[in-house]
Design a protein around this motif. Structure first.
Motif, PDB file in Angstrom:
ATOM      1  N   MET A 166       0.849  -1.185   0.000  1.00 39.71           N
ATOM      2  CA  MET A 166       0.000   0.000   0.000  1.00 39.71           C
ATOM      3  C   MET A 166       0.887   1.238   0.000  1.00 39.71           C
ATOM      4  O   MET A 166       1.925   1.270   0.670  1.00 39.71           O
ATOM      5  CB  MET A 166      -0.926   0.016   1.228  1.00 39.71           C
ATOM      6  CG  MET A 166      -1.959  -1.092   1.242  1.00 39.71           C
ATOM      7  SD  MET A 166      -3.115  -0.974   2.658  1.00 39.71           S
ATOM      8  CE  MET A 166      -4.104   0.467   2.163  1.00 39.71           C
ATOM      9  N   ALA A 167       0.467   2.250  -0.762  1.00 44.80           N
ATOM     10  CA  ALA A 167       1.199   3.518  -0.809  1.00 44.80           C
ATOM     11  C   ALA A 167       0.187   4.655  -0.890  1.00 44.80           C
ATOM     12  O   ALA A 167      -0.905   4.491  -1.447  1.00 44.80           O
ATOM     13  CB  ALA A 167       2.137   3.548  -2.014  1.00 44.80           C
ATOM     14  N   HIS A 168       0.548   5.812  -0.328  1.00 48.64           N
ATOM     15  CA  HIS A 168      -0.412   6.921  -0.253  1.00 48.64           C
ATOM     16  C   HIS A 168       0.346   8.245  -0.189  1.00 48.64           C
ATOM     17  O   HIS A 168       1.469   8.306   0.315  1.00 48.64           O
ATOM     18  CB  HIS A 168      -1.256   6.772   1.017  1.00 48.64           C
ATOM     19  CG  HIS A 168      -2.684   7.176   0.851  1.00 48.64           C
ATOM     20  ND1 HIS A 168      -3.717   6.262   0.792  1.00 48.64           N
ATOM     21  CD2 HIS A 168      -3.269   8.401   0.708  1.00 48.64           C
ATOM     22  CE1 HIS A 168      -4.871   6.904   0.647  1.00 48.64           C
ATOM     23  NE2 HIS A 168      -4.618   8.202   0.587  1.00 48.64           N
ATOM     24  N   GLY A 169      -0.289   9.289  -0.712  1.00 44.99           N
ATOM     25  CA  GLY A 169       0.279  10.631  -0.617  1.00 44.99           C
ATOM     26  C   GLY A 169      -0.133  11.307   0.682  1.00 44.99           C
ATOM     27  O   GLY A 169      -1.305  11.262   1.068  1.00 44.99           O
ATOM     28  N   THR A 170       0.822  11.930   1.341  1.00 48.11           N
ATOM     29  CA  THR A 170       0.523  12.593   2.621  1.00 48.11           C
ATOM     30  C   THR A 170      -0.355  13.832   2.435  1.00 48.11           C
ATOM     31  O   THR A 170      -1.000  14.279   3.373  1.00 48.11           O
ATOM     32  CB  THR A 170       1.816  12.999   3.341  1.00 48.11           C
ATOM     33  OG1 THR A 170       2.595  13.844   2.477  1.00 48.11           O
ATOM     34  CG2 THR A 170       2.653  11.778   3.718  1.00 48.11           C
ATOM     35  N   GLU A 171      -0.387  14.370   1.206  1.00 52.14           N
ATOM     36  CA  GLU A 171      -1.177  15.586   0.938  1.00 52.14           C
ATOM     37  C   GLU A 171      -2.401  15.275   0.083  1.00 52.14           C
ATOM     38  O   GLU A 171      -2.941  16.164  -0.573  1.00 52.14           O
ATOM     39  CB  GLU A 171      -0.309  16.629   0.212  1.00 52.14           C
ATOM     40  CG  GLU A 171       1.075  16.858   0.810  1.00 52.14           C
ATOM     41  CD  GLU A 171       1.001  17.332   2.252  1.00 52.14           C
ATOM     42  OE1 GLU A 171       0.129  18.170   2.543  1.00 52.14           O
ATOM     43  OE2 GLU A 171       1.814  16.867   3.075  1.00 52.14           O
ATOM     44  N   ASP A 172      -2.845  14.031   0.074  1.00 51.59           N
ATOM     45  CA  ASP A 172      -3.948  13.612  -0.798  1.00 51.59           C
ATOM     46  C   ASP A 172      -5.249  14.314  -0.394  1.00 51.59           C
ATOM     47  O   ASP A 172      -5.779  14.077   0.691  1.00 51.59           O
ATOM     48  CB  ASP A 172      -4.129  12.089  -0.693  1.00 51.59           C
ATOM     49  CG  ASP A 172      -5.025  11.509  -1.782  1.00 51.59           C
ATOM     50  OD1 ASP A 172      -5.936  12.220  -2.248  1.00 51.59           O
ATOM     51  OD2 ASP A 172      -4.824  10.334  -2.158  1.00 51.59           O
ATOM     52  N   PRO A 173      -5.818  15.171  -1.289  1.00 54.00           N
ATOM     53  CA  PRO A 173      -7.068  15.862  -0.966  1.00 54.00           C
ATOM     54  C   PRO A 173      -8.312  15.058  -1.351  1.00 54.00           C
ATOM     55  O   PRO A 173      -9.426  15.419  -0.987  1.00 54.00           O
ATOM     56  CB  PRO A 173      -6.983  17.142  -1.809  1.00 54.00           C
ATOM     57  CG  PRO A 173      -6.219  16.712  -3.028  1.00 54.00           C
ATOM     58  CD  PRO A 173      -5.280  15.605  -2.602  1.00 54.00           C
ATOM     59  N   VAL A 174      -8.128  13.956  -2.102  1.00 52.34           N
ATOM     60  CA  VAL A 174      -9.258  13.155  -2.597  1.00 52.34           C
ATOM     61  C   VAL A 174      -9.586  12.048  -1.606  1.00 52.34           C
ATOM     62  O   VAL A 174     -10.729  11.902  -1.151  1.00 52.34           O
ATOM     63  CB  VAL A 174      -8.939  12.575  -3.995  1.00 52.34           C
ATOM     64  CG1 VAL A 174     -10.090  11.705  -4.500  1.00 52.34           C
ATOM     65  CG2 VAL A 174      -8.654  13.706  -4.990  1.00 52.34           C
TER      66      VAL A 174
END
Length: 222
Positions: A166-174
């Motif tokens: 799993m990977a994710h953006g720390t600034e993800d607005p969605v």
């Protein structure tokens, strides 16, 4: 029997020894992640077929009822939001059909990775933990685990030990980072082996992430 989705295919063709079924995000299509394949720089000794299906076109409530390619309807986002269980389970069956087709083309299930981004990642996670045969790996990028309450009763032991990325953006607005982190914590708590990465980005994929995906694919398929 679920109708077979149209797909974009790239990578190894006739000589493939493994497959990655990679599901796009809401409103995109199977071409969305096609350009990433050469960037993965997989070794020539690991011939992998990449299968990028197009999701069906359906109205999406969150987007004002506009019709677009979607794996399921999104009524709202958030912890207690109503979820389109029927749509999620319908897409699960469509992924089953794609796995079976890879089996028919000579790729055993334990050489298949289920992958996806955003809404496609949600279907990859949902389907992967329930699938009755061992998969090579399950990958969810910038996503979350849908119908999370039903996982303990519905998960299949065949994939209890399957590697999860799993990977994710720390600034993800969605899909905020916390949605992904909560899903990771749930999977960890059930004993899944989750490799987690987060990056200073929004709802997207970055070069460092592509490199991590490549290394992970080489481990689970090597």
């Amino acid at each position: 029997m679920s109708e077979l989705l149209e797909c974009v295919e790239t990578g190894a063709r006739d000589n493939a020894t493994a497959s990655v079924i990679w599901l796009h995000g809401l409103g995109a299509d199977g071409h969305d992640f096609e350009p990433i394949v050469p960037e993965l720089r997989l070794p020539a000794g690991l011939p992998v077929r990449f299968v990028f299906p197009h999701a069906p076109v359906r109205p999406v409530t969150l987007n004002g009822g506009m019709s677009m390619r979607a794996w399921y309807d999104i009524i709202a986002l958030g912890g207690n939001a109503q979820q389109d269980a029927d749509g999620i389970r319908d897409s699960e069956q469509k992924v089953h059909a794609l796995i079976r087709r890879e089996n028919e083309r000579g790729i055993p299930t334990d050489r298949i990775v289920l992958a996806g981004f955003s809404q496609g990642g949600a279907i990859a996670l949902h389907t992967g933990v329930r699938y009755p045969e061992r998969l090579a790996g399950i990958m969810g990028l910038s996503t979350y685990l849908p119908l999370a309450d039903t996982v303990p009763a519905e998960r299949n032991e065949a994939n209890a030990g399957t590697p999860v990325l799993m990977a994710h953006g720390t600034e993800d607005p969605v899909l905020p980072l916390q949605m992904g982190a909560n899903s990771r914590a749930q999977l960890d708590g059930m004993g899944y082996s989750v490799e987690w990465h987060d990056y200073p980005m929004q709802h997207q994929v970055c070069l460092e992430e592509i490199q991590a995906i490549s290394a992970w694919l080489q481990r689970v398929l090597g």
